[in-house]
Write an enzyme that holds these catalytic residues in place. Sequence first.
Site, mmCIF file in Angstrom:
data_model
loop_
_atom_site.group_PDB
_atom_site.id
_atom_site.type_symbol
_atom_site.label_atom_id
_atom_site.label_comp_id
_atom_site.label_asym_id
_atom_site.label_seq_id
_atom_site.Cartn_x
_atom_site.Cartn_y
_atom_site.Cartn_z
ATOM 1 N N GLY A 60 0.941 -0.346 5.616
ATOM 2 C CA GLY A 60 1.495 -0.110 6.941
ATOM 3 C C GLY A 60 2.379 -1.276 7.323
ATOM 4 C CD GLN A 99 3.380 -6.250 10.378
ATOM 5 O OE1 GLN A 99 3.295 -5.021 10.412
ATOM 6 N NE2 GLN A 99 2.642 -6.980 9.572
ATOM 7 C CB CYS A 119 -2.467 -8.413 9.011
ATOM 8 S SG CYS A 119 -0.922 -8.244 9.924
ATOM 9 C CG HIS A 164 -3.620 -3.359 11.818
ATOM 10 N ND1 HIS A 164 -4.480 -4.363 11.465
ATOM 11 C CD2 HIS A 164 -2.372 -3.809 11.499
ATOM 12 C CE1 HIS A 164 -3.786 -5.388 10.968
ATOM 13 N NE2 HIS A 164 -2.503 -5.078 10.979
ATOM 14 C CG HIS A 167 1.358 -5.579 14.097
ATOM 15 N ND1 HIS A 167 1.354 -6.946 14.016
ATOM 16 C CD2 HIS A 167 0.716 -5.143 12.997
ATOM 17 C CE1 HIS A 167 0.715 -7.324 12.903
ATOM 18 N NE2 HIS A 167 0.323 -6.256 12.275
HETATM 19 O O1 K2U Z 1 0.057 -4.631 9.553
HETATM 20 C C1 K2U Z 1 0.063 -4.781 8.327
HETATM 21 O O2 K2U Z 1 0.319 -5.837 7.754
HETATM 22 C C2 K2U Z 1 -0.277 -3.599 7.484
HETATM 23 C C3 K2U Z 1 -1.698 -3.612 7.048
HETATM 24 C C4 K2U Z 1 -2.204 -2.214 7.220
HETATM 25 C C5 K2U Z 1 -3.660 -2.108 7.527
HETATM 26 C C6 K2U Z 1 -4.280 -2.974 8.371
HETATM 27 C C7 K2U Z 1 -5.622 -2.802 8.665
HETATM 28 C C8 K2U Z 1 -6.327 -1.782 8.107
HETATM 29 C C9 K2U Z 1 -5.686 -0.938 7.277
HETATM 30 C C10 K2U Z 1 -4.356 -1.097 6.978
HETATM 31 C C11 K2U Z 1 -1.725 -4.099 5.628
HETATM 32 O O3 K2U Z 1 -1.008 -3.225 4.799
HETATM 33 S S1 K2U Z 1 -3.355 -4.267 5.091
HETATM 34 C C12 K2U Z 1 -3.290 -4.430 3.428
HETATM 35 C C13 K2U Z 1 -2.720 -5.715 2.938
HETATM 36 C C14 K2U Z 1 -2.920 -6.887 3.658
HETATM 37 C C15 K2U Z 1 -2.383 -8.064 3.154
HETATM 38 C C16 K2U Z 1 -1.673 -8.051 1.993
HETATM 39 C C17 K2U Z 1 -1.500 -6.871 1.311
HETATM 40 C C18 K2U Z 1 -2.018 -5.694 1.799
HETATM 41 ZN ZN ZN Z 2 -0.814 -6.150 10.558
#
Ligand code: K2U
Ligand code: ZN
Length: 172
Positions: free
Chosen positions: A46, A51, A94, A136, A140
């Site tokens: 996501g 961001q 995140c 989530h 943001h």
């Molecule tokens: O906001 C973001 O950075 C996207 C999140 C999406 C998410 C957050 C909370 C629960 C589910 C999904 C990230 O894609 S979470 C996965 C992640 C985090 C750090 C590095 C790589 C992937």
């Molecule tokens: Zn995030």
Amino acid sequence: MAIRPILTAPDPRLKAVSTDVEVVDSAIRTLIEDMADSMYAADGIGLAAVQIGVAKRVLVIDLDQKEGKKNPGAYINPKIVWASDELAVFEEGCLSVPEIWDYVERPARIKCEYLDSDGKAQVLEADGMLATCLQHEIDHLNGVLFIDHLSRLKRSMAVKKLTKLKNPSEPA
Ligand code: K2U
Ligand code: ZN
């Protein structure tokens, strides 16, 4: 196609309250493409526009990425119009809060109104990881990070770690 840098906390730009998209035009569709490219490049599932430094109320989410089958959902001006009393806990991370993972409690089921990338009004009922991810990402758009839902102690430890990550040469 543009992979844009993802802001990491602490960064005041991540605290901005993003503004509504007035017209869903080609510029917004290009922003959505750039967000998706940036999300995939960072192995995220996501991403909110803020961001990548654009404080507009736009999200992309792709929970089931399979090689070559990238199909990001785009959510413009998303609004949660109903949330269950029942709560669910997921371990969250995140892209803007590197190397920190923790458990966050949120409503288990939500109803979300939004505009799609054609500007058409849509309504989505979500549960599970999609409900968590939408909440989530909408956080943001309101300048809220998942660590803001943690205890005061856990949040201060996270901010200290993030600051050290960002400024390794500075004294603790
Ligand atoms: O906001 C973001 O950075 C996207 C999140 C999406 C998410 C957050 C909370 C629960 C589910 C999904 C990230 O894609 S979470 C996965 C992640 C985090 C750090 C590095 C790589 C992937
Ligand atoms: Zn995030």
